[in-house]
Design an enzyme around this catalytic site. Structure first.
Site, PDB file in Angstrom:
ATOM      1  N   ASP A  31     -11.894  16.123 -34.439  1.00  0.00           N
ATOM      2  CA  ASP A  31     -11.540  16.530 -33.086  1.00  0.00           C
ATOM      3  C   ASP A  31     -10.389  15.649 -32.590  1.00  0.00           C
ATOM      4  OD1 ASP A  31     -13.183  18.213 -30.670  1.00  0.00           O
ATOM      5  OD2 ASP A  31     -11.666  16.758 -30.045  1.00  0.00           O
ATOM      6  N   HIS A 100     -16.952  27.427 -32.758  1.00  0.00           N
ATOM      7  CA  HIS A 100     -16.925  26.167 -33.513  1.00  0.00           C
ATOM      8  C   HIS A 100     -18.142  25.340 -33.169  1.00  0.00           C
ATOM      9  CE1 HIS A 100     -14.796  25.692 -29.702  1.00  0.00           C
ATOM     10  NE2 HIS A 100     -15.256  24.457 -29.675  1.00  0.00           N
ATOM     11  N   HIS A 102     -19.570  21.460 -32.835  1.00  0.00           N
ATOM     12  CA  HIS A 102     -19.217  20.043 -32.750  1.00  0.00           C
ATOM     13  C   HIS A 102     -20.281  19.254 -33.505  1.00  0.00           C
ATOM     14  CE1 HIS A 102     -16.406  20.423 -29.173  1.00  0.00           C
ATOM     15  NE2 HIS A 102     -17.096  21.534 -29.037  1.00  0.00           N
TER      16      HIS A 102
HETATM   17  P1  5GP Z   1     -14.831  23.342 -26.780  1.00  0.00           P
HETATM   18  O1  5GP Z   1     -14.542  22.624 -25.485  1.00  0.00           O
HETATM   19  O2  5GP Z   1     -14.131  24.674 -26.823  1.00  0.00           O
HETATM   20  O3  5GP Z   1     -16.271  23.413 -27.141  1.00  0.00           O
HETATM   21  O4  5GP Z   1     -14.191  22.422 -27.903  1.00  0.00           O
HETATM   22  C1  5GP Z   1     -12.847  22.466 -28.255  1.00  0.00           C
HETATM   23  C2  5GP Z   1     -12.554  21.161 -28.948  1.00  0.00           C
HETATM   24  O5  5GP Z   1     -11.345  21.310 -29.660  1.00  0.00           O
HETATM   25  C3  5GP Z   1     -12.366  19.990 -27.988  1.00  0.00           C
HETATM   26  O6  5GP Z   1     -13.294  18.963 -28.299  1.00  0.00           O
HETATM   27  C4  5GP Z   1     -10.917  19.560 -28.215  1.00  0.00           C
HETATM   28  O7  5GP Z   1     -10.750  18.160 -28.156  1.00  0.00           O
HETATM   29  C5  5GP Z   1     -10.618  20.117 -29.599  1.00  0.00           C
HETATM   30  N1  5GP Z   1      -9.226  20.491 -29.793  1.00  0.00           N
HETATM   31  C6  5GP Z   1      -8.443  21.209 -28.945  1.00  0.00           C
HETATM   32  N2  5GP Z   1      -7.223  21.382 -29.474  1.00  0.00           N
HETATM   33  C7  5GP Z   1      -7.235  20.765 -30.695  1.00  0.00           C
HETATM   34  C8  5GP Z   1      -6.250  20.605 -31.712  1.00  0.00           C
HETATM   35  O8  5GP Z   1      -5.116  21.063 -31.632  1.00  0.00           O
HETATM   36  N3  5GP Z   1      -6.627  19.908 -32.812  1.00  0.00           N
HETATM   37  C9  5GP Z   1      -7.896  19.396 -32.965  1.00  0.00           C
HETATM   38  N4  5GP Z   1      -8.154  18.729 -34.097  1.00  0.00           N
HETATM   39  N5  5GP Z   1      -8.844  19.530 -32.024  1.00  0.00           N
HETATM   40  C10 5GP Z   1      -8.509  20.203 -30.892  1.00  0.00           C
END
Ligand code: 5GP
Length: 116
Positions: A31, A100, A102
């Protein structure tokens, strides 16, 4: 057609990421904004927007993701203590609309709590 997400761009190799593991079904990346010392994302290649958008035909894929998380946890040496989180929907904290998981580890999780 839905707009391509950042995760599809990573899967297609259009933008870089730290890829720790990949197979036919999913990839695992670090992440970019870690919330724990170990924080990786397990992302299916198929762009399902939210968990609730998965259907009967995704059964095997969902099982595969769970098994992959366990495999990745072992590879990272965190198999005895980790947490798996899926945010479904904006109000639940989802920011990237490509399913996704985590995987968080190497931090002290408060007992009996989901950190809410
Ligand atoms: P969500 O909030 O949708 O459950 O999680 C999205 C996750 O993707 C977040 O923890 C954020 O830090 C991560 N993320 C967003 N953009 C990128 C990126 O370009 N590269 C990586 N490796 N992680 C990302």
């Amino acid at each position: 057609m839905a707009e391509e997400t950042i995760f599809s761009k990573i899967i297609n190799g259009d933008i870089p990421a730290d890829i720790l593991y990949q197979n036919d079904v999913c990839i695992c990346i670090k992440d970019i904004n870690p919330q724990a010392p170990t924080h990786v994302l397990v992302i299916p290649r198929k762009p399902i927007p939210r968990l609730v958008d998965a259907s009967e035909e995704d059964k095997a894929l969902l099982g595969h993701l769970m098994l992959s998380v366990g495999e990745i946890a072992k590879q990272l040496g965190v198999e005895d203590a980790f947490r798996v989180v899926i945010n479904n929907g904006e109000d639940a904290g989802q920011t990237v609309f490509h399913l996704h998981l985590h995987l968080l580890a190497n931090t002290k999780f408060s007992e009996g709590s989901l950190g809410m």
